[in-house]
Every structure is written in C-alpha cells, then in structure tokens.
Design an enzyme around this catalytic site. Structure first.
Site, PDB file in Angstrom:
ATOM      1  N   SER A 185      43.448 -50.528  24.424  1.00  0.00           N
ATOM      2  CA  SER A 185      44.209 -51.766  24.630  1.00  0.00           C
ATOM      3  C   SER A 185      44.343 -52.556  23.331  1.00  0.00           C
ATOM      4  O   SER A 185      45.411 -53.085  23.005  1.00  0.00           O
ATOM      5  CB  SER A 185      43.526 -52.641  25.683  1.00  0.00           C
ATOM      6  OG  SER A 185      43.545 -52.042  26.946  1.00  0.00           O
ATOM      7  N   ARG A 245      47.718 -53.449  20.705  1.00  0.00           N
ATOM      8  CA  ARG A 245      48.056 -54.834  20.362  1.00  0.00           C
ATOM      9  C   ARG A 245      47.977 -55.088  18.861  1.00  0.00           C
ATOM     10  O   ARG A 245      48.767 -55.866  18.322  1.00  0.00           O
ATOM     11  CB  ARG A 245      47.136 -55.776  21.145  1.00  0.00           C
ATOM     12  CG  ARG A 245      47.500 -55.842  22.638  1.00  0.00           C
ATOM     13  CD  ARG A 245      46.331 -56.305  23.489  1.00  0.00           C
ATOM     14  NE  ARG A 245      46.720 -56.534  24.884  1.00  0.00           N
ATOM     15  CZ  ARG A 245      46.848 -55.578  25.791  1.00  0.00           C
ATOM     16  NH1 ARG A 245      46.647 -54.310  25.457  1.00  0.00           N
ATOM     17  NH2 ARG A 245      47.199 -55.875  27.041  1.00  0.00           N
ATOM     18  N   ARG A 297      56.847 -45.762  37.509  1.00  0.00           N
ATOM     19  CA  ARG A 297      55.920 -46.896  37.592  1.00  0.00           C
ATOM     20  C   ARG A 297      56.701 -48.208  37.593  1.00  0.00           C
ATOM     21  O   ARG A 297      57.728 -48.335  36.923  1.00  0.00           O
ATOM     22  CB  ARG A 297      54.918 -46.834  36.445  1.00  0.00           C
ATOM     23  CG  ARG A 297      53.992 -45.634  36.588  1.00  0.00           C
ATOM     24  CD  ARG A 297      53.083 -45.442  35.396  1.00  0.00           C
ATOM     25  NE  ARG A 297      52.103 -46.506  35.292  1.00  0.00           N
ATOM     26  CZ  ARG A 297      51.206 -46.567  34.313  1.00  0.00           C
ATOM     27  NH1 ARG A 297      51.189 -45.633  33.370  1.00  0.00           N
ATOM     28  NH2 ARG A 297      50.334 -47.555  34.267  1.00  0.00           N
ATOM     29  N   SER A 335      47.706 -59.313  35.898  1.00  0.00           N
ATOM     30  CA  SER A 335      48.103 -58.156  35.094  1.00  0.00           C
ATOM     31  C   SER A 335      48.149 -58.545  33.627  1.00  0.00           C
ATOM     32  O   SER A 335      48.976 -59.365  33.223  1.00  0.00           O
ATOM     33  CB  SER A 335      49.470 -57.629  35.538  1.00  0.00           C
ATOM     34  OG  SER A 335      49.985 -56.719  34.586  1.00  0.00           O
ATOM     35  N   ASP A 350      40.747 -49.882  35.687  1.00  0.00           N
ATOM     36  CA  ASP A 350      40.788 -48.596  34.990  1.00  0.00           C
ATOM     37  C   ASP A 350      39.520 -47.780  35.183  1.00  0.00           C
ATOM     38  O   ASP A 350      39.527 -46.558  34.972  1.00  0.00           O
ATOM     39  CB  ASP A 350      41.016 -48.800  33.491  1.00  0.00           C
ATOM     40  CG  ASP A 350      42.458 -49.138  33.164  1.00  0.00           C
ATOM     41  OD1 ASP A 350      43.335 -48.880  34.017  1.00  0.00           O
ATOM     42  OD2 ASP A 350      42.714 -49.654  32.064  1.00  0.00           O
ATOM     43  N   LYS A 386      49.410 -46.047  39.214  1.00  0.00           N
ATOM     44  CA  LYS A 386      48.960 -45.668  37.874  1.00  0.00           C
ATOM     45  C   LYS A 386      49.612 -44.335  37.492  1.00  0.00           C
ATOM     46  O   LYS A 386      50.636 -43.952  38.041  1.00  0.00           O
ATOM     47  CB  LYS A 386      47.428 -45.595  37.844  1.00  0.00           C
ATOM     48  CG  LYS A 386      46.746 -46.954  38.011  1.00  0.00           C
ATOM     49  CD  LYS A 386      46.978 -47.819  36.783  1.00  0.00           C
ATOM     50  CE  LYS A 386      46.219 -49.123  36.850  1.00  0.00           C
ATOM     51  NZ  LYS A 386      46.391 -49.925  35.622  1.00  0.00           N
ATOM     52  N   ARG A 424      42.129 -40.330  33.297  1.00  0.00           N
ATOM     53  CA  ARG A 424      40.900 -40.903  33.858  1.00  0.00           C
ATOM     54  C   ARG A 424      40.365 -40.062  35.024  1.00  0.00           C
ATOM     55  O   ARG A 424      39.151 -39.982  35.223  1.00  0.00           O
ATOM     56  CB  ARG A 424      41.125 -42.354  34.263  1.00  0.00           C
ATOM     57  CG  ARG A 424      41.520 -43.220  33.067  1.00  0.00           C
ATOM     58  CD  ARG A 424      41.368 -44.691  33.300  1.00  0.00           C
ATOM     59  NE  ARG A 424      42.016 -45.446  32.237  1.00  0.00           N
ATOM     60  CZ  ARG A 424      41.484 -45.695  31.043  1.00  0.00           C
ATOM     61  NH1 ARG A 424      40.279 -45.230  30.755  1.00  0.00           N
ATOM     62  NH2 ARG A 424      42.151 -46.390  30.141  1.00  0.00           N
TER      63      ARG A 424
END
EC number: 2.5.1.19
Length: 432
Positions: free
Chosen positions: A22, A26, A122, A168, A317, A344, A391
């Site tokens: 994440s 960014r 999605r 979110s 997650d 997901k 995952r």
C-alpha cells in the site's frame, strides 16, 4: 505453476520482509505529484506496484528503478502530467486503478484505464461517484460500474464534503488525490476508520491535511508538494502469513524486523491477541510519519472469536490467513459483515470455504462471511486451487505446514502480484 507443501515441525527464524505494498503504491504517486527528487528505499517491486509505476511513466512522470528495492522519482509537480498515447493498464491492481482515477480526474486530458479479467469485474462506481461530483467525467461499462473506464479530466476540480457508504482507503485516497487540485477544503467522512497511509504521506510531503476520528480534511495545494527521502516499512499484511505460521506450529519463535505497525493496519494483531496469540511489538520507532517496529511471535494455544462490524475494514486483507489460524483455535470462529471479500481478486468467501473443506475443515459459508469450527487436523493428500488470488495461495501454503500429508497448490505464481519473495522466505523459515 503447481507447488507441493510438506509439513514442518517448527519455525525458529529471524526475517525481514519486502516493503509494504500500500505504501509503495502511494510513494510512487505522491512522489510524482511532488516537485524535486523522491528516493524510495525498500520499495516493493511486485506486479501490482509496477503497474502503478508504468502508468505514471505513461503520463509523463520520471521514475527509475535503480535496484530491486530502490526507486528514484524525479518529481515535476502536480501540473506536468501529459495525455497518454495508449490505454493505461492496471493489470490486477485495484489500488492502481482507483488511486490513479483520482489523479486522472484532475488532468485536462483524455485517458482510458483498464485491467485484467479479474479487475474488470471489480466495482468502480464507488470511486466514480465522488470524483464525478468533483468535476471529473467518467464513462464505464454496465452503467458506470466496471472498467475499461474513459476519463475526461478537468483542471476545475471542486472541493467536496463526502460521506463514503463503506470504509474504503482506496475510495478515500482517490478523493484526497483529486482534492489536491481543488480550490478550498475537501472533507471525507467514513463510517469507520480505514487505512490512513495516504493521509500520513501527504502530510509528510507537505500537504495541508488533518485527521480526526473518521473524518479527513484537506485543502487544495497552493504550492507543490516537495520531494522527500522515503523508507517503506515491511508489509504487515505479508507478515501476517508468517505470524500465523509461527503461532500454529509447535515450539516456534519468529522475529520479524522493521514492520509497519500503523494502527489502521494492526487489526490482525489485535484479533490474533484476542485469540490468545503471543505477539510482542519491540523496538518501536517512527519513519516518514509511519510507526515501525519488530514483531516477536511464539507458538500459542488459540481460541475462537467473533469478528464483525468496525473491525472488518481493519483486517479485510488478512481474513484468508486468519481463517487458517481459526482452524487451529479451540471453539468456533465467526467472520461476519465481510461481504466486501466477495469483490476482491476472487470471491474470497467462497474460495476459503471450498479449499478448507478440501482440507477436511468444518466451515460454513454465509453471505457476509463464514463460521469455522476449530481445533481440527488439516488433511493433506489433495490439490488446492489458488483462484489466481495471491492471498488465497499464500494462506493455503501456511496451512500446508501443519497438514498430516503434503498438499499441492495450483497457479501459485499469482503470489508475484504482491509478494514475489514469499517462496524464498517461506523456505527459509522451514529450513532453519
């Protein structure tokens, strides 16, 4: 690629993990919006983050990967992006698509963004709706719901006060990135607090932004953000696989160094501690406005718990690997209010249910989660499916460590989406 996982007796190791996914996304985006050089250390070089890197370069950013985990961004400021000459492809990365929609909505040019088969199914309307209110124009499949998405951006982005229907971080971040271009103050109010990496990083780079409870307030930029040196902490979501491995194997001790321990990400640690896990955070410090520490994990007797409501966005997650922990907990573990899992990379509720049943686990699928009766033996001698979901694949590998016989996992290469080094570290903890 199919792999075979054989059981192990215990885990005693010290490991360092690749950078947080994440935060890596960014850092690329915010570094590109800034003016001047941003040097990113411990960058996660995965399929998802490279999608973000490539899209940014396609709209005029200058990003060079000088080693596997080091990236230099030559920031040109927020007003120097250019119209792409081709369709932008986020591949499997929902983070890339949603955050870049925020940036692209504020550019005075035309762009089209798409993804792979999974990403094109999605939901994107939750991002399109607030960005449209700010002045961006979007055209998408199925009444504005699915990619490919055409974006007609505008330099006249309006500030917004917006209550998100669900917590979110991706929706919030898309709004905050667009709001950098607005004249005035934008507020985002969430029903529960989601990850706040974007807020912390924007502040570190010089934005006028403040958080209080579940509300974020940001003012449009009057001058460019400034490039910074940035260290990406280890990914706690990736650490969670090895944390659970150490908890459920006997006589195990695991030290994981330099992991991000942002309070909006430590929900998995809180839940595991509720279950009786022996996890200690040591050597705490702050780097680039993000809290970091080492995790010391020891084998533990776990008990079943009920997880619901405001806790769900903080562990969304990690629910697949939490399900593996639940198989070894005494009593019943219930996950509810987690319908988001169905949207997901795959329908994770269904995938977890099907694969754990193959392994002999008593699990009941529900619309918004599942019930697992714990303290069960995991049965091997079977082939599990990853559903091309990283995952799910990694969670099944951890289950294989305590199975009574080897298990096989199909399409295991999907772990490269978020954690290319998983197999290497997995083998390391088994061999020490």
């Amino acid at each position: 690629m199919k792999i075979e996982v054989t059981p192990t007796e215990n885990i005693n190791a010290e490991i360092t993990l690749p950078g947080d996914k994440s935060i890596s996304h960014r850092a690329l985006i915010i570094g590109s919006l800034a003016e001047g050089e941003t040097k990113i250390h411990n960058f996660l070089s995965s399929e998802d983050t490279l999608s973000t890197l490539n899209i940014l370069n396609s709209i005029g950013a200058s990003i060079k990967q000088i080693s596997e985990d080091e990236v230099i961004v030559e920031g040109k400021g927020k007003d120097n992006f250019i119209e792409p000459s081709n369709v932008l492809n986020a591949k499997n990365s929902g983070t890339t698509m949603r955050l870049m929609m925020g940036v692209l909505s504020a550019q005075n040019f035309y762009s089209v963004i798409t993804g792979d088969d999974s990403l094109r199914e999605r939901p994107m309307k939750r991002v399109i709706d607030p960005l449209s209110k700010m002045g961006g124009r979007f055209f998408a499949r199925k009444n504005g719901e699915f990619a490919p998405i055409t974006i007609l951006g505008t330099k006249d982005i309006s500030p917004l006060v917006y209550k998100t229907p669900v917590a979110s971080a991706q929706v919030k971040s898309a709004i905050l990135l667009a709001a950098l271009y607005a004249k005035g103050e934008t507020q985002v109010i969430e029903p529960a607090k989601s990850r706040d990496h974007t807020e912390r990083m924007l502040k570190y780079f010089g934005a006028d932004i403040a958080q209080k409870d579940t509300t974020v307030v940001i003012r449009g930029l009057t001058k460019n953000l400034e490039g910074r040196e940035f260290f990406v902490p280890g990914d706690l979501s990736s650490a969670s696989f090895f944390i659970v491995a150490a908890l459920i194997t006997k006589n195990s001790t695991l030290l994981i160094k330099n992991v991000g321990i942002n309070p909006t990400r430590t929900g998995i640690l809180s839940v595991l501690k509720m279950m009786g896990a022996d996890i200690k955070i040591i050597n705490e410090k702050t780097l680039n406005n993000e809290p970091v520490g080492d995790l010391l994990v020891k084998s533990s007797s776990l008990k079943g718990v009920e997880i619901k409501g405001e806790m769900i966005p903080l562990i969304i997650d990690e629910i697949p690997i939490l399900a593996i922990a639940a198989t070894q907990a005494k009593g019943k573990t219930t996950i509810k209010d987690a319908k988001e899992l169905r949207y997901k990379e795959t329908d994770r509720i269904r995938a977890i249910t099907r694969e754990l049943k193959k392994l002999g686990i008593d699990i009941l699928e529900k619309e918004d989660g599942f019930d697992i009766i714990g303290n069960q033996k995991i049965r091997g001698n079977c082939t599990c499916e990853s559903y091309n979901d990283h995952r799910i694949a990694m969670s099944l590998a951890i289950a294989g460590l305590i199975a009574d016989n080897p298990i096989e996992i199909d399409n295991f290469e999907c772990v490269n989406i978020s954690f290319p080094e998983f197999t290497e570290i997995f083998e390391k903890i088994r061999s020490i």
